[in-house]
Scaffold this active site. Structure first.
Site, mmCIF file in Angstrom:
data_model
loop_
_atom_site.group_PDB
_atom_site.id
_atom_site.type_symbol
_atom_site.label_atom_id
_atom_site.label_comp_id
_atom_site.label_asym_id
_atom_site.label_seq_id
_atom_site.Cartn_x
_atom_site.Cartn_y
_atom_site.Cartn_z
ATOM 1 N N HIS A 83 46.033 32.192 40.229
ATOM 2 C CA HIS A 83 46.219 32.301 39.089
ATOM 3 C C HIS A 83 46.684 33.677 38.382
ATOM 4 O O HIS A 83 47.126 33.666 37.754
ATOM 5 C CB HIS A 83 45.519 31.561 38.354
ATOM 6 C CG HIS A 83 46.010 30.855 37.176
ATOM 7 N ND1 HIS A 83 47.054 30.889 36.514
ATOM 8 C CD2 HIS A 83 45.433 29.787 35.487
ATOM 9 C CE1 HIS A 83 47.418 30.114 35.235
ATOM 10 N NE2 HIS A 83 46.340 29.678 34.883
ATOM 11 N N ARG A 84 46.471 34.214 39.339
ATOM 12 C CA ARG A 84 47.466 36.360 38.409
ATOM 13 C C ARG A 84 48.631 36.061 38.932
ATOM 14 O O ARG A 84 48.863 37.003 38.674
ATOM 15 C CB ARG A 84 46.493 36.942 39.621
ATOM 16 C CG ARG A 84 44.344 37.044 39.530
ATOM 17 C CD ARG A 84 43.934 38.134 40.778
ATOM 18 N NE ARG A 84 44.629 37.523 41.855
ATOM 19 C CZ ARG A 84 43.830 37.632 43.160
ATOM 20 N NH1 ARG A 84 42.945 38.875 42.457
ATOM 21 N NH2 ARG A 84 44.302 37.457 44.482
#
Length: 236
Positions: free
Chosen positions: A211-212
């Site tokens: 999700h980064r």
């Protein structure tokens, strides 16, 4: 350190077995991946009715090709259309390395555990060529394992449980990759076409991602792209 065997033997007989060196290395790697990568998993059902019809026609003409190979080609198309999926993030999170090549890893279940041979240049190679290589490396992996060089440099990995079953799962990202695609058993289900229900072949896909690097909207678009590609399998 707690005597675990002694603890469990309070309740009944216990058999102990040492884990292999391979299991220890893989376990440590998976633990690090789960602890350091913020995982999100997006699930979707992909309509592969046209793909199954195409595969049936090929089979009747004497060519049998697994749906997994078509998925490899569709994934390669997705990596081209969404370059952030074909990337790696630096340890400090400040640099994203977008790869200009397209190598797809396939998790293979062998006697030592899961090995991930890499099919290189999946975006430019023919379906039959990829199918032949996957058959060969899968057999090698199951019989005697693979050299590290055969499992390095992947853009993204596919983990398939389609031959076993299941409806969805949460695969763990294989670092330094930023996403992994899980696939389970295709099923026939009634789908509303606007006027009536009709039977369609649905392939469940589970996309885990870092999700980064990847947001939820792009994950959904990525799977929709794969769905669109597989809807026209003859173009592959």
């Amino acid at each position: 350190m707690m005597d675990m065997q002694g603890y469990f033997e309070q309740f009944g007989p216990v058999e102990s077995a040492a884990t292999t060196k391979f299991q220890q290395v893989v376990g440590k790697r998976l633990s690090q991946a789960w602890a350091t990568i913020p995982h999100v998993t997006h699930h979707d059902d992909i309509d592969v009715t046209a793909l199954e019809a195409h595969r049936k026609a090929l089979s009747e003409a004497g060519t049998r090709i697994s749906p997994l190979i078509f998925l490899v080609k569709a994934l390669a198309s997705g990596l081209k259309a969404f370059p952030d999926f074909n990337a790696s993030l630096s340890e400090d999170g400040k640099t994203l390395y977008r790869k200009q090549y397209c190598h797809v890893g396939i998790a293979v279940d062998g006697p030592l555990g899961l090995l991930v041979p890499v099919l290189r240049d999946a975006d430019t190679r023919a379906i039959q060529d990829l199918a032949n290589e996957l058959k060969s490396v899968s057999q090698t992996a199951r019989e005697k394992g693979l050299p590290m060089s055969a499992m390095e440099g992947g853009s993204m990995t596919i983990s398939s449980l389609g031959g076993i079953g299941g409806t969805a799962f949460t695969p763990i990202v294989n670092p330094p990759e930023v996403a992994i695609l899980g696939v389970t058993k295709t099923r026939i289900a009634p789908v509303w076409n606007g006027e009536a229900f009709e039977p369609r072949s649905l392939m469940p896909l589970s996309l885990s991602y870092d999700h980064r690097v990847i947001n939820g909207a792009d994950a959904a678009r990525f799977l929709r792209h794969i769905a669109d590609v597989l809807a026209h399998p003859q173009d592959l």
